[in-house]
Write a protein that holds these residues in place. Structure first.
Motif: not given
Length: 297
Positions: A253-260
């Motif tokens: 997971q290259p970026f600890d950014i999420h879309a809920a």
């Protein structure tokens, strides 16, 4: 009024003959002679006072009366088989039919299901998978686990946990990613739900997200993840469902950014009162959710 006695052998002979439209093939299935099957069917016809088949030079043609009887026989034999299976071993076993989104079934439920079976040995789970489109009535499901906002007509839905999306890709591909905007240069894999990548780029603060993605669209996150593992592109998927691939470093997971964009829900028909087996599964499932995520789910 006393109803006529209908011998089971005659009913079985009719049902097999109707499926095969052949006394010979029915006899092979039932391990008896062709003459015995023909006799049993003739006996049934005499008891009912109607013809169930037209005898042709090559095979059989079922009559309207036979067509009306056949589905009733099939359902009856299926119900008897199910009950005999439940009674096997001298104890009554409950059947629990569950449909689950394939991603949830493989990535979350299956690794835990042995614990349910160990605690409830008399409940037989029959698990089918779907891609978030399911007809619970048609498929005879007690529960369906699906992804979305919890608003499905005629269903009672209980939220299990969120499953936010994040890019997942091979370690080699991740080496070329320094900032979220770098993803635009790569093949972006997505599910059939539109605008998922747009939501993620917005969450990542990319000022000019692509107007549309040009990657591959999948009807299954499992297939999408396999494509990502093979280096086809970057998948946008819930990391919680792919812990095995992450722990084995097949993907990162290259970026600890999420879309809920939704949650997983346990759903059942409002018209379907929960059985004891359903209540046991529901209690176990929510215990597992609390064990895994506590109050974060």
């Amino acid at each position: 009024m006393t109803r006529p006695y209908l011998p089971l052998n005659a009913l079985r002979a009719f049902e097999a003959s109707a499926r095969h439209l052949s006394f010979t093939r029915a006899a092979d299935e039932l391990n008896v002679t062709q003459a015995a099957v023909s006799y049993q069917v003739k006996l049934l016809e005499e008891r009912l006072g109607v013809a169930l088949f037209k005898r042709l030079p090559r095979g059989l043609m079922i009559t309207a009366e036979g067509e009306a009887l056949l589905p009733v026989m099939r359902e009856s034999f299926d119900r008897m088989a199910d009950m005999l299976e439940r009674l096997e071993g001298g104890k009554v076993r409950d059947i629990l039919n569950i449909g689950a989104v394939g991603t949830f079934a493989v990535g979350w439920l299956l690794p835990r299901l042995a614990r349910f079976q160990a605690g409830h040995p008399l409940i037989e789970v029959r698990l089918s998978t779907h891609n978030n489109r399911v007809d619970m009535t048609l498929e005879g499901l007690d529960y369906a686990i699906r992804f979305g906002d919890g608003a499905w007509h005629g269903l009672e839905a209980q939220r299990l946990f969120d499953a936010p999306l994040s890019p997942l890709c091979t370690p080699r591909l991740a080496q070329s990613l320094e900032a979220p905007a770098d993803l635009i240069r790569h093949t972006l894999l997505r599910s059939y739900r539109e605008n998922e990548w747009t939501h993620w780029f917005t969450a990542a603060g990319v000022s000019r997200p692509p107007a549309r993605t040009h990657g591959v669209t999948f009807d299954s996150s499992l297939a999408m993840m396999e494509a990502a593992v093979q280096g086809v592109g970057v998948a946008l998927a819930p990391p919680r469902m792919f812990a095995r691939q992450l722990s084995s470093a097949q993907v990162v997971q290259p970026f600890d950014i999420h879309a809920a964009l939704g949650s997983y829900w346990l759903t059942r028909l409002k018209s379907r009162p929960p059985s004891g087996a359903m209540e046991a599964f529901e209690a176990w499932l929510f215990d597992e959710v609390r064990l895994a995520y506590g109050h974060e789910a």
